[in-house]
Design a protein around this motif. Structure first.
Motif, PDB file in Angstrom:
ATOM      1  N   GLY A 369      60.576  44.421  31.717  1.00 33.35           N
ATOM      2  CA  GLY A 369      59.268  45.036  31.850  1.00 33.35           C
ATOM      3  C   GLY A 369      58.621  44.822  33.201  1.00 33.35           C
ATOM      4  O   GLY A 369      59.183  44.188  34.108  1.00 33.35           O
ATOM      5  N   CYS A 370      57.426  45.375  33.354  1.00 33.79           N
ATOM      6  CA  CYS A 370      56.646  45.246  34.577  1.00 33.79           C
ATOM      7  C   CYS A 370      55.364  44.464  34.273  1.00 33.79           C
ATOM      8  O   CYS A 370      54.955  44.352  33.119  1.00 33.79           O
ATOM      9  CB  CYS A 370      56.322  46.620  35.154  1.00 33.79           C
ATOM     10  N   PRO A 371      54.727  43.915  35.307  1.00 36.57           N
ATOM     11  CA  PRO A 371      53.606  42.995  35.069  1.00 36.57           C
ATOM     12  C   PRO A 371      52.420  43.656  34.371  1.00 36.57           C
ATOM     13  O   PRO A 371      52.116  44.836  34.577  1.00 36.57           O
ATOM     14  CB  PRO A 371      53.223  42.546  36.483  1.00 36.57           C
ATOM     15  N   LEU A 372      51.746  42.868  33.554  1.00 29.23           N
ATOM     16  CA  LEU A 372      50.473  43.283  32.970  1.00 29.23           C
ATOM     17  C   LEU A 372      49.388  43.276  34.043  1.00 29.23           C
ATOM     18  O   LEU A 372      49.515  42.591  35.070  1.00 29.23           O
ATOM     19  CB  LEU A 372      50.072  42.330  31.847  1.00 29.23           C
ATOM     20  N   PRO A 373      48.309  44.012  33.853  1.00 25.32           N
ATOM     21  CA  PRO A 373      47.173  43.898  34.777  1.00 25.32           C
ATOM     22  C   PRO A 373      46.716  42.440  34.898  1.00 25.32           C
ATOM     23  O   PRO A 373      46.667  41.704  33.917  1.00 25.32           O
ATOM     24  CB  PRO A 373      46.095  44.755  34.100  1.00 25.32           C
ATOM     25  N   GLY A 374      46.415  42.046  36.126  1.00 23.46           N
ATOM     26  CA  GLY A 374      46.013  40.672  36.374  1.00 23.46           C
ATOM     27  C   GLY A 374      47.166  39.739  36.659  1.00 23.46           C
ATOM     28  O   GLY A 374      46.967  38.531  36.814  1.00 23.46           O
ATOM     29  N   VAL A 375      48.392  40.297  36.723  1.00 25.60           N
ATOM     30  CA  VAL A 375      49.595  39.503  36.969  1.00 25.60           C
ATOM     31  C   VAL A 375      50.303  40.035  38.205  1.00 25.60           C
ATOM     32  O   VAL A 375      50.470  41.244  38.375  1.00 25.60           O
ATOM     33  CB  VAL A 375      50.559  39.550  35.771  1.00 25.60           C
ATOM     34  N   GLU A 376      50.710  39.130  39.084  1.00 25.99           N
ATOM     35  CA  GLU A 376      51.572  39.470  40.219  1.00 25.99           C
ATOM     36  C   GLU A 376      52.852  38.665  40.094  1.00 25.99           C
ATOM     37  O   GLU A 376      52.830  37.508  39.672  1.00 25.99           O
ATOM     38  CB  GLU A 376      50.895  39.112  41.539  1.00 25.99           C
ATOM     39  N   ILE A 377      53.980  39.262  40.475  1.00 27.00           N
ATOM     40  CA  ILE A 377      55.253  38.550  40.486  1.00 27.00           C
ATOM     41  C   ILE A 377      55.952  38.791  41.818  1.00 27.00           C
ATOM     42  O   ILE A 377      55.768  39.830  42.451  1.00 27.00           O
ATOM     43  CB  ILE A 377      56.176  38.986  39.320  1.00 27.00           C
ATOM     44  N   LYS A 378      56.753  37.816  42.231  1.00 28.87           N
ATOM     45  CA  LYS A 378      57.587  38.000  43.414  1.00 28.87           C
ATOM     46  C   LYS A 378      58.818  37.119  43.293  1.00 28.87           C
ATOM     47  O   LYS A 378      58.802  36.089  42.610  1.00 28.87           O
ATOM     48  CB  LYS A 378      56.823  37.694  44.693  1.00 28.87           C
ATOM     49  N   VAL A 379      59.876  37.538  43.941  1.00 27.28           N
ATOM     50  CA  VAL A 379      61.127  36.797  43.976  1.00 27.28           C
ATOM     51  C   VAL A 379      61.336  36.322  45.399  1.00 27.28           C
ATOM     52  O   VAL A 379      61.237  37.112  46.351  1.00 27.28           O
ATOM     53  CB  VAL A 379      62.302  37.675  43.503  1.00 27.28           C
ATOM     54  N   VAL A 380      61.611  35.032  45.556  1.00 31.93           N
ATOM     55  CA  VAL A 380      61.728  34.447  46.896  1.00 31.93           C
ATOM     56  C   VAL A 380      63.060  33.721  47.038  1.00 31.93           C
ATOM     57  O   VAL A 380      63.714  33.366  46.054  1.00 31.93           O
ATOM     58  CB  VAL A 380      60.575  33.465  47.177  1.00 31.93           C
ATOM     59  N   ASP A 381      63.443  33.499  48.298  1.00 29.34           N
ATOM     60  CA  ASP A 381      64.657  32.742  48.573  1.00 29.34           C
ATOM     61  C   ASP A 381      64.337  31.252  48.595  1.00 29.34           C
ATOM     62  O   ASP A 381      63.209  30.837  48.289  1.00 29.34           O
ATOM     63  CB  ASP A 381      65.320  33.208  49.873  1.00 29.34           C
ATOM     64  N   VAL A 382      65.321  30.460  48.957  1.00 25.05           N
ATOM     65  CA  VAL A 382      65.140  28.999  48.916  1.00 25.05           C
ATOM     66  C   VAL A 382      64.069  28.517  49.882  1.00 25.05           C
ATOM     67  O   VAL A 382      63.509  27.437  49.725  1.00 25.05           O
ATOM     68  CB  VAL A 382      66.475  28.278  49.197  1.00 25.05           C
TER      69      VAL A 382
END
Length: 547
Positions: A369-382
């Motif tokens: 799924g995709c984020p709900l309103p009020g939610v941010e997501i990110k994928v980062v490296d080490v």
């Protein structure tokens, strides 16, 4: 008790300004229900073993909540005291939480599968003042266990037994006397109602530290999740929410207990999962929505198909806790009149990502799924650098529903100065912003939606007189998603078998669901030069059946 919810104050002004925190408590919601729809059916609670059902209108529910609240006050429960509740999905669970909220006490839900080993830590760490348990549930004597624990827990002043029938029973102490009619009841029920930033729930989650962590939530953090969750799913006052997932999990607590009241909807509880019974309940109550882990969906689909049953009202099944096999989604869509929604979340946040109801079915098994309103997501490296779409890395999130912190474990909160929370999971995000969990950096196995605390069980295995080295890894299971396998190296001249491990862990009073269901005995375990066991290699071997 002091609750060190250090993650709440720094973000309050921003959350309120952005309209993400609503400053609304469950007391406000219940009072509104009584004012606007007092005679609407609020709660129907089914007990599978007895075949009984108990019902409350909103007026009746509020009255009983007040009664239990004054009863708890009579037992010495005060503002910010912890009330632990180890009950299945019985009406007493819902009403106890509402009662705690009336007087500012904090609910600590405990899974009914927990035994002495788990409970001793949680009750001690959470400083529970009162513990509520069933007399017997599924053949286990919870009352006997609870009274045995009490002698070693200095904070635990009272054990209350549902169905006990004695002077310390739930009935005798809390629900039979008409406490709400006592002269001092109005003052008790209004003097210490919690504010929206006060802690309302402490719920334990397993992690990599070797002991559970107490997740603290306020009304603002849970309501900030539930309202956009319901909006995305198109849920409202017209809905009937079936909850067979335990309310001692965040799934049951947030979406089976709290959400129906916030929406002025109706809740239906089922205490033991039985798909045939669930079909009967859906038909009888007109259930429109449910949320559960993958095995529930598999069981319901199979039962409906085999019985050629009809459950036309069930519009939505939100499935979370483990990836959904594509074949299951396809089969469920053929058999059920139901949209299958995939989701991902955490105890610390509630649901974080959901697919959209109008998404193609393939997104239910290809994404979380995709984020709900009020939610941010990110994928980062080490190094913490954001990665481009479809590149796997460490998953961080920033959410209005992020918890207040871990009780007495602020150093483990995992939230930086910019409010980014390290989930401990590995993931990728596609170009449309849809998440896919690809692995876990934290060492937890998810068996049918239930987290197995790997480090804790391994520590116990090292006490076994015949075991020199031990590691627990997941192996795939069609129904439960994962099961636990113990990989061990025996001590010289010793032997070990699976029944021996099972009996040993049972003797340690470990929950049955946490006990490994497969055993592999090896001469050695793959390790780094420093001697750390390389579990990723064991997992690869498990997937390739090389163990």
């Amino acid at each position: 008790m002091e609750f060190d919810a250090v993650l709440l104050p720094p973000r309050r002004a921003r959350m309120v300004a952005q309209g993400l925190w609503h400053d609304r408590t469950i007391n406000d919601a219940l009072d509104a229900c009584v004012a606007q729809c007092p005679d609407k059916l609020a709660l129907s609670a089914y007990r599978v073993e007895t075949g009984t059902v108990t019902r409350f209108t909103y007026r009746e529910m509020a009255q009983m909540a007040d009664r239990i609240a004054v009863g708890l006050h009579r037992l010495g429960v005060r503002q910010n005291d912890t009330v632990a509740c180890q009950l299945p999905n019985w009406w007493q669970f819902t009403l106890t939480y509402l009662a705690c909220s009336r007087i500012g006490a904090v609910m600590n839900p405990l899974m009914h599968i927990f035994r002495e080993h788990e409970l001793n830590f949680m009750l001690q760490h959470g400083e529970a003042k009162l513990l509520i348990v069933p007399q017997v549930f599924r053949g286990f004597d919870h009352a006997h266990m609870a009274t045995g624990l009490q002698a070693h827990l200095p904070h635990l002043q009272q054990v209350v037994v549902v169905g006990g029938g004695g002077p310390d029973s739930f009935e005798a102490l809390l629900t039979t006397p008409e406490w709400e009619k006592e002269p001092d009841a109005p003052a008790i029920l209004t003097a210490h109602r919690p504010g929206p930033d006060d802690i309302t729930q402490v719920i334990y989650t397993s992690g990599t530290t070797g002991e559970p962590k107490g997740v603290m939530h306020s009304a603002n953090t849970v309501v900030a999740n539930i309202l956009p969750y319901a909006q995305r799913l198109g849920l409202g006052a017209q809905d009937v929410v079936l909850m067979a997932s335990p309310m001692a999990h965040q799934t049951g607590f947030m979406y089976g207990l709290l959400m129906p009241i916030l929406l002025q909807a109706s809740a239906v509880l089922q205490d033991i999962w039985d798909a045939k019974k669930a079909v009967e309940v859906i038909q009888a109550e007109g259930a429109t929505f449910t949320m559960a882990s993958t095995p529930f969906l598999s069981d319901l689909t199979k039962t409906v198909a085999e019985a050629q049953a009809s459950i036309p009202t069930l519009r939505t099944f939100l499935c979370a806790g483990a990836p959904i096999p594509s074949a299951l989604v396809e089969r469920a869509r053929q058999v059920l009149p139901t949209k299958i929604i995939s989701a991902w979340g955490m105890t610390e946040n509630g649901a974080v990502t959901l697919i959209q109801p109008d998404d193609d079915d393939e997104r239910a098994f290809n994404t979380d799924g995709c984020p709900l309103p009020g939610v941010e997501i990110k994928v980062v490296d080490v190094d913490g650098n954001a990665l481009p779409p479809d590149q796997p890395g460490k998953l961080l999130l920033r959410a209005c529903s992020n918890f207040g912190g871990y009780l007495k474990r602020a150093h483990l909160n995992g939230t930086d100065a910019d409010d980014w929370f390290d989930t401990g999971d590995l993931a990728r995000i596609d170009a449309r912003g849809y998440l896919r969990i690809t692995g876990r950096s934290k060492d937890v196995i998810i068996r049918g939606g239930e987290n197995i605390p790997v480090v804790e069980i391994e520590s116990l295995l090292y006490r076994h007189p015949a075991i020199a080295l031990a590691a627990i890894v997941a192996y795939p299971d069609e129904r439960l998603g994962e099961r636990a396998c113990a990989v061990v190296v025996p001590k010289p001249g010793q032997s070990i078998d699976l029944p021996g491990i099972v009996e040993f862990l049972k003797a340690q009073k470990v929950a049955l669901q946490y006990i490994p269901e497969r055993l592999v005995v090896r001469d050695d375990l793959p390790s780094t030069p420093s001697g750390k066991i390389q579990k990723f290699r064991l997992r690869e071997m498990m997937r390739n059946s090389a163990l």
